[in-house]
Design a protein around this motif. Sequence first.
Motif, short mmCIF file in Angstrom:
data_model
loop_
_atom_site.label_atom_id
_atom_site.label_comp_id
_atom_site.label_asym_id
_atom_site.label_seq_id
_atom_site.Cartn_x
_atom_site.Cartn_y
_atom_site.Cartn_z
N GLU A 57 28.00 -23.26 27.70
CA GLU A 57 29.43 -23.97 28.26
C GLU A 57 30.27 -23.07 28.69
O GLU A 57 30.98 -23.39 29.48
CB GLU A 57 29.76 -25.09 27.13
CG GLU A 57 29.89 -26.49 27.38
CD GLU A 57 30.44 -27.17 26.22
OE1 GLU A 57 31.79 -27.10 26.00
OE2 GLU A 57 29.70 -27.63 25.40
N GLU A 60 29.40 -22.07 32.46
CA GLU A 60 29.19 -23.11 33.41
C GLU A 60 29.99 -22.89 34.59
O GLU A 60 29.68 -23.16 35.82
CB GLU A 60 29.28 -24.57 32.74
CG GLU A 60 27.86 -25.01 32.10
CD GLU A 60 27.88 -26.33 31.63
OE1 GLU A 60 27.10 -27.07 31.66
OE2 GLU A 60 29.22 -26.72 31.12
N LYS A 61 31.30 -22.76 34.18
CA LYS A 61 32.24 -22.82 35.54
C LYS A 61 32.00 -21.55 36.46
O LYS A 61 32.50 -21.55 37.68
CB LYS A 61 33.64 -22.62 34.86
CG LYS A 61 34.06 -21.46 34.28
CD LYS A 61 35.54 -21.33 33.46
CE LYS A 61 35.67 -19.97 32.69
NZ LYS A 61 34.88 -19.98 31.64
N THR A 64 27.58 -22.43 40.37
CA THR A 64 27.60 -23.54 41.38
C THR A 64 26.15 -24.23 41.27
O THR A 64 25.26 -23.84 41.57
CB THR A 64 28.07 -23.36 42.70
OG1 THR A 64 29.28 -22.73 42.77
CG2 THR A 64 27.98 -24.42 43.75
#
Length: 91
Positions: A57, A60-61, A64
Amino acid sequence: MYLEIVSPEATLFSGEVTSVILPGLVGEFELLNNHAPVISLLKEGNVKINGNITLEESVEKLFTKSDKGFWLPIVSGTLEMKDNKVIVLAD
């Protein structure tokens, strides 16, 4: 094969993948299972990882999602492939 992507801040990914496509100095190249040993410099582009991948988590950002896997943009880096393990040191 096992892939580990490490930045100065953190380990961004570690796990089993089916392939990884990398932005080499003279163009993109792909590493598959049991690839010959290689060391290479990387230029700005995307590290594309394919397989049954689960991201933490906290990172994740940075990735893509595509229909085949995940892309991680990098500015530069270095990679080593040896004994079916890929280590990417990325900026």
